[in-house]
Design an enzyme around this catalytic site. Structure first.
Site, PDB file in Angstrom:
ATOM      1  N   LEU A  16       0.815  -1.221   0.000  1.00 39.73           N
ATOM      2  CA  LEU A  16       0.000   0.000   0.000  1.00 39.73           C
ATOM      3  C   LEU A  16       0.850   1.273   0.000  1.00 39.73           C
ATOM      4  O   LEU A  16       0.323   2.378   0.073  1.00 39.73           O
ATOM      5  CB  LEU A  16      -0.925   0.013   1.226  1.00 39.73           C
ATOM      6  CG  LEU A  16      -1.978  -1.098   1.269  1.00 39.73           C
ATOM      7  CD1 LEU A  16      -2.752  -1.049   2.586  1.00 39.73           C
ATOM      8  CD2 LEU A  16      -2.951  -0.980   0.094  1.00 39.73           C
ATOM      9  N   GLY A  17       2.159   1.126  -0.070  1.00 44.98           N
ATOM     10  CA  GLY A  17       3.044   2.287  -0.002  1.00 44.98           C
ATOM     11  C   GLY A  17       3.211   2.989  -1.342  1.00 44.98           C
ATOM     12  O   GLY A  17       2.503   2.697  -2.319  1.00 44.98           O
ATOM     13  N   GLN A  18       4.167   3.925  -1.379  1.00 44.99           N
ATOM     14  CA  GLN A  18       4.363   4.739  -2.578  1.00 44.99           C
ATOM     15  C   GLN A  18       4.705   3.872  -3.795  1.00 44.99           C
ATOM     16  O   GLN A  18       4.163   4.070  -4.882  1.00 44.99           O
ATOM     17  CB  GLN A  18       5.484   5.778  -2.339  1.00 44.99           C
ATOM     18  CG  GLN A  18       5.576   6.811  -3.446  1.00 44.99           C
ATOM     19  CD  GLN A  18       6.837   7.662  -3.395  1.00 44.99           C
ATOM     20  OE1 GLN A  18       7.724   7.447  -2.550  1.00 44.99           O
ATOM     21  NE2 GLN A  18       6.936   8.628  -4.277  1.00 44.99           N
ATOM     22  N   ASP A  40      -0.015  -5.966   3.173  1.00 46.10           N
ATOM     23  CA  ASP A  40       0.522  -4.823   3.919  1.00 46.10           C
ATOM     24  C   ASP A  40       0.098  -4.999   5.380  1.00 46.10           C
ATOM     25  O   ASP A  40      -0.836  -5.743   5.667  1.00 46.10           O
ATOM     26  CB  ASP A  40      -0.039  -3.501   3.365  1.00 46.10           C
ATOM     27  CG  ASP A  40       0.831  -2.286   3.730  1.00 46.10           C
ATOM     28  OD1 ASP A  40       1.568  -1.792   2.852  1.00 46.10           O
ATOM     29  OD2 ASP A  40       0.785  -1.841   4.897  1.00 46.10           O
ATOM     30  N   ILE A  41       0.766  -4.301   6.272  1.00 47.30           N
ATOM     31  CA  ILE A  41       0.350  -4.330   7.678  1.00 47.30           C
ATOM     32  C   ILE A  41      -0.951  -3.554   7.848  1.00 47.30           C
ATOM     33  O   ILE A  41      -1.734  -3.808   8.764  1.00 47.30           O
ATOM     34  CB  ILE A  41       1.472  -3.775   8.591  1.00 47.30           C
ATOM     35  CG1 ILE A  41       1.214  -4.166  10.052  1.00 47.30           C
ATOM     36  CG2 ILE A  41       1.633  -2.277   8.438  1.00 47.30           C
ATOM     37  CD1 ILE A  41       2.412  -3.925  10.956  1.00 47.30           C
ATOM     38  N   ARG A  42      -1.186  -2.600   6.930  1.00 49.82           N
ATOM     39  CA  ARG A  42      -2.431  -1.831   6.978  1.00 49.82           C
ATOM     40  C   ARG A  42      -3.522  -2.605   6.239  1.00 49.82           C
ATOM     41  O   ARG A  42      -3.231  -3.438   5.396  1.00 49.82           O
ATOM     42  CB  ARG A  42      -2.230  -0.468   6.300  1.00 49.82           C
ATOM     43  CG  ARG A  42      -1.293   0.439   7.075  1.00 49.82           C
ATOM     44  CD  ARG A  42      -1.220   1.803   6.423  1.00 49.82           C
ATOM     45  NE  ARG A  42      -0.273   1.875   5.318  1.00 49.82           N
ATOM     46  CZ  ARG A  42      -0.337   2.755   4.329  1.00 49.82           C
ATOM     47  NH1 ARG A  42      -1.315   3.625   4.263  1.00 49.82           N
ATOM     48  NH2 ARG A  42       0.591   2.785   3.371  1.00 49.82           N
ATOM     49  N   ASP A  51       1.970  -8.795   8.422  1.00 39.55           N
ATOM     50  CA  ASP A  51       3.065  -8.091   9.089  1.00 39.55           C
ATOM     51  C   ASP A  51       4.349  -8.862   8.780  1.00 39.55           C
ATOM     52  O   ASP A  51       4.409 -10.074   9.031  1.00 39.55           O
ATOM     53  CB  ASP A  51       2.777  -8.084  10.609  1.00 39.55           C
ATOM     54  CG  ASP A  51       3.830  -7.337  11.413  1.00 39.55           C
ATOM     55  OD1 ASP A  51       4.904  -7.006  10.862  1.00 39.55           O
ATOM     56  OD2 ASP A  51       3.574  -7.091  12.609  1.00 39.55           O
ATOM     57  N   TYR A 139      18.682   3.813   8.891  1.00 33.35           N
ATOM     58  CA  TYR A 139      18.000   3.373   7.668  1.00 33.35           C
ATOM     59  C   TYR A 139      19.030   2.903   6.623  1.00 33.35           C
ATOM     60  O   TYR A 139      18.906   1.817   6.049  1.00 33.35           O
ATOM     61  CB  TYR A 139      17.154   4.523   7.121  1.00 33.35           C
ATOM     62  CG  TYR A 139      16.562   4.289   5.753  1.00 33.35           C
ATOM     63  CD1 TYR A 139      15.569   3.336   5.552  1.00 33.35           C
ATOM     64  CD2 TYR A 139      16.982   5.041   4.648  1.00 33.35           C
ATOM     65  CE1 TYR A 139      15.011   3.136   4.294  1.00 33.35           C
ATOM     66  CE2 TYR A 139      16.425   4.851   3.397  1.00 33.35           C
ATOM     67  CZ  TYR A 139      15.441   3.896   3.224  1.00 33.35           C
ATOM     68  OH  TYR A 139      14.900   3.692   1.962  1.00 33.35           O
ATOM     69  N   LYS A 143      19.932  -0.925   4.891  1.00 32.33           N
ATOM     70  CA  LYS A 143      19.975  -1.200   3.445  1.00 32.33           C
ATOM     71  C   LYS A 143      21.304  -1.868   3.060  1.00 32.33           C
ATOM     72  O   LYS A 143      21.353  -2.702   2.158  1.00 32.33           O
ATOM     73  CB  LYS A 143      19.761   0.089   2.659  1.00 32.33           C
ATOM     74  CG  LYS A 143      18.349   0.648   2.794  1.00 32.33           C
ATOM     75  CD  LYS A 143      17.334  -0.311   2.211  1.00 32.33           C
ATOM     76  CE  LYS A 143      15.917   0.124   2.420  1.00 32.33           C
ATOM     77  NZ  LYS A 143      14.936  -0.876   1.969  1.00 32.33           N
TER      78      LYS A 143
HETATM   79  P1  NAD Z   1       6.290   3.398   1.908  1.00 28.06           P
HETATM   80  O1  NAD Z   1       6.606   3.852   3.290  1.00 28.06           O
HETATM   81  O2  NAD Z   1       5.485   4.270   1.034  1.00 28.06           O
HETATM   82  O3  NAD Z   1       5.561   1.979   1.984  1.00 28.06           O
HETATM   83  C1  NAD Z   1       5.975   0.971   2.854  1.00 28.06           C
HETATM   84  C2  NAD Z   1       4.770   0.121   3.198  1.00 28.06           C
HETATM   85  O4  NAD Z   1       5.207  -0.869   4.142  1.00 28.06           O
HETATM   86  C3  NAD Z   1       3.633   0.911   3.842  1.00 28.06           C
HETATM   87  O5  NAD Z   1       2.442   0.717   3.122  1.00 28.06           O
HETATM   88  C4  NAD Z   1       3.539   0.336   5.252  1.00 28.06           C
HETATM   89  O6  NAD Z   1       2.205   0.241   5.734  1.00 28.06           O
HETATM   90  C5  NAD Z   1       4.154  -1.039   5.056  1.00 28.06           C
HETATM   91  N1  NAD Z   1       4.709  -1.602   6.292  1.00 28.06           N
HETATM   92  C6  NAD Z   1       5.361  -0.971   7.284  1.00 28.06           C
HETATM   93  N2  NAD Z   1       5.668  -1.844   8.257  1.00 28.06           N
HETATM   94  C7  NAD Z   1       5.225  -3.051   7.861  1.00 28.06           C
HETATM   95  C8  NAD Z   1       5.266  -4.351   8.417  1.00 28.06           C
HETATM   96  N3  NAD Z   1       5.800  -4.578   9.612  1.00 28.06           N
HETATM   97  N4  NAD Z   1       4.733  -5.375   7.706  1.00 28.06           N
HETATM   98  C9  NAD Z   1       4.151  -5.158   6.514  1.00 28.06           C
HETATM   99  N5  NAD Z   1       4.067  -3.948   5.938  1.00 28.06           N
HETATM  100  C10 NAD Z   1       4.610  -2.909   6.599  1.00 28.06           C
HETATM  101  O7  NAD Z   1       7.662   2.994   1.209  1.00 28.06           O
HETATM  102  P2  NAD Z   1       7.998   2.938  -0.353  1.00 28.06           P
HETATM  103  O8  NAD Z   1       8.427   4.294  -0.753  1.00 28.06           O
HETATM  104  O9  NAD Z   1       6.930   2.266  -1.098  1.00 28.06           O
HETATM  105  O10 NAD Z   1       9.326   2.057  -0.290  1.00 28.06           O
HETATM  106  C11 NAD Z   1       9.341   0.666  -0.537  1.00 28.06           C
HETATM  107  C12 NAD Z   1      10.783   0.195  -0.465  1.00 28.06           C
HETATM  108  O11 NAD Z   1      11.583   0.936  -1.387  1.00 28.06           O
HETATM  109  C13 NAD Z   1      11.446   0.357   0.903  1.00 28.06           C
HETATM  110  O12 NAD Z   1      12.328  -0.703   1.111  1.00 28.06           O
HETATM  111  C14 NAD Z   1      12.245   1.637   0.748  1.00 28.06           C
HETATM  112  O13 NAD Z   1      13.342   1.670   1.623  1.00 28.06           O
HETATM  113  C15 NAD Z   1      12.678   1.524  -0.692  1.00 28.06           C
HETATM  114  N6  NAD Z   1      13.025   2.831  -1.261  1.00 28.06           N
HETATM  115  C16 NAD Z   1      12.068   3.768  -1.502  1.00 28.06           C
HETATM  116  C17 NAD Z   1      12.434   5.004  -2.023  1.00 28.06           C
HETATM  117  C18 NAD Z   1      11.427   6.079  -2.299  1.00 28.06           C
HETATM  118  O14 NAD Z   1      11.820   7.217  -2.612  1.00 28.06           O
HETATM  119  N7  NAD Z   1      10.112   5.794  -2.212  1.00 28.06           N
HETATM  120  C19 NAD Z   1      13.782   5.268  -2.316  1.00 28.06           C
HETATM  121  C20 NAD Z   1      14.735   4.301  -2.030  1.00 28.06           C
HETATM  122  C21 NAD Z   1      14.343   3.068  -1.528  1.00 28.06           C
HETATM  123  C1  AKB Z   2      14.193   8.319   1.820  1.00 26.46           C
HETATM  124  O1  AKB Z   2      14.321   9.543   1.608  1.00 26.46           O
HETATM  125  O2  AKB Z   2      14.296   7.787   2.926  1.00 26.46           O
HETATM  126  C2  AKB Z   2      13.936   7.423   0.623  1.00 26.46           C
HETATM  127  C3  AKB Z   2      15.235   6.890   0.125  1.00 26.46           C
HETATM  128  C4  AKB Z   2      16.060   7.720  -0.769  1.00 26.46           C
HETATM  129  O3  AKB Z   2      15.617   5.810   0.478  1.00 26.46           O
HETATM  130  N1  AKB Z   2      13.224   8.161  -0.361  1.00 26.46           N
END
Ligand code: NAD
Ligand code: AKB
Length: 311
Positions: A16-18, A40-42, A51, A139, A143
């Site tokens: 459900l995330g970005q 998702d956890i939500r 979870d 964080y 990674k």
């Molecule tokens: P986000 O925060 O939008 O989504 C993460 C989702 O994980 C949320 O929907 C949240 O409800 C869910 N979540 C949190 N805890 C949980 C749990 N215990 N069990 C199950 N679900 C859980 O993040 P995103 O932007 O979609 O990122 C996804 C991945 O990509 C992550 O690993 C993030 O580090 C990586 N990433 C994202 C970006 C970015 O700019 N969006 C950049 C670099 C890396």
């Molecule tokens: C954050 O800002 O934490 C993320 C990433 C670059 O991993 N968008």
């Protein structure tokens, strides 16, 4: 499908995330609605609650749904993670270990994203693929561990060091680069944005369409073509300062204003590189970005305007 081929059955965590919001759509278009189990956890319609701290729950879902491929997106991002470092470690590392363990037991392939946050202040400003990884954020450390696990866990596990991702379908999830998403909503609906990093802050960024395409292309590549960067390929989209982003938005909304009120997230941004060198991804699996700054801004403004007028 050729005789004897196992049908692809996909589990997405953190759906459900970005990223998940868009990746699930694209995977369902490609493999069929019923072949992609979004979790998702939500709670939400069309999404199973899971979870990633629940190792048994993951295993039984993988077994019962005959999962072949896992896209593991559940995590805490940098800003939320630095506020809750223990929780960030648990979800990002222990959660990943649970997913790897299920993938290993049931022979699944695994995609698990890394981030430009693996780099620390000692990294060259144009970050090479191979360099010391000494992040200053928890964080970022989670990674780095994820990339090591990808190479040591004896499964087909792949990752990308995503830059800050810019998209309009779902909000950004608590990262440092969220300003590059929030600014569009503020420009369109408020006319003003209070930015939490300085005007001259330059970071690597990418439009979501490029990021989703990179994810699919990496997962489609043959394992033999992937080398020692398999756990976290550098991929560059474009790189710009907030000042340059504001200027590009002015092409559409000349009256938009932006103030700069840096907070703790400035420190995280300052510890990351300005831009990314992605020659290894280009060579090994043909990576090529499509969106530059102005094209991202054009698409964001058009899509947000369209989505508002149709709601
Ligand atoms: P986000 O925060 O939008 O989504 C993460 C989702 O994980 C949320 O929907 C949240 O409800 C869910 N979540 C949190 N805890 C949980 C749990 N215990 N069990 C199950 N679900 C859980 O993040 P995103 O932007 O979609 O990122 C996804 C991945 O990509 C992550 O690993 C993030 O580090 C990586 N990433 C994202 C970006 C970015 O700019 N969006 C950049 C670099 C890396
Ligand atoms: C954050 O800002 O934490 C993320 C990433 C670059 O991993 N968008």
């Amino acid at each position: 499908m050729p005789m004897g081929t196992v049908p692809t059955r996909i589990l997405v965590t953190g759906a459900l995330g970005q990223i998940g919001t868009e990746l699930v759509e694209v995977l369902r278009d490609k493999y069929g609605e019923k072949s992609v189990i979004a979790t998702d956890i939500r709670e939400a319609n069309g999404c199973t609650q899971l979870d990633v701290m629940d190792a048994e729950g993951i295993e039984s879902l993988v077994q019962n749904e005959e999962i072949t491929d896992i896209y593991h997106l559940a995590a805490l991002l940098s800003a939320t993670g630095e506020k809750n470092p223990d929780l960030c470690w648990s979800i990002n590392v222990d959660g990943l270990v649970n997913v790897i363990s299920a993938a290993k037991k049931y022979g699944c392939r695994l995609f698990s994203p890394s981030s430009i946050a693996v780099f620390g202040p000692d990294c060259p400003k144009h970050a090479p693929q191979v360099t010391g990884l000494n992040p200053s954020t928890v964080y970022g450390k989670t990674k780095v561990v994820g990339e090591h696990l990808a190479m040591s866990s004896e499964i087909d596990m792949r990752g990308l060091r995503y830059p800050g991702l810019i998209s309009w379908k779902a909000p950004a999830g608590g990262g440092t680069t969220d300003y590059a998403v929030e600014i569009f909503h503020a420009a369109l609906y408020e006319g003003h944005y209070n930015c939490f990093v300085r005007e001259d802050t330059r970071l690597p960024m990418m439009y979501m369409d490029d990021a989703i395409r990179a994810t699919l292309e990496l997962m489609e590549a043959s394992l033999d073509s992937l080398g020692t960067s398999r756990g976290g390929y550098n991929i560059a989209g474009c790189s710009f300062t907030v000042g340059e982003l504001v200027e590009s938005i002015h092409r559409h909304i000349p009256e938009f204003t932006c103030s700069f009120i840096p907070d703790i997230r400035q420190n995280y941004a300052d510890s990351w590189p300005d831009s990314i060198e992605d020659i290894v991804a280009r060579k090994e699996w043909g990576w090529m970005p499509e969106f530059n700054l102005d094209r991202i801004v054009d698409e964001m403004i058009l899509n947000l305007r369209n989505s508002q007028s149709s709601s």
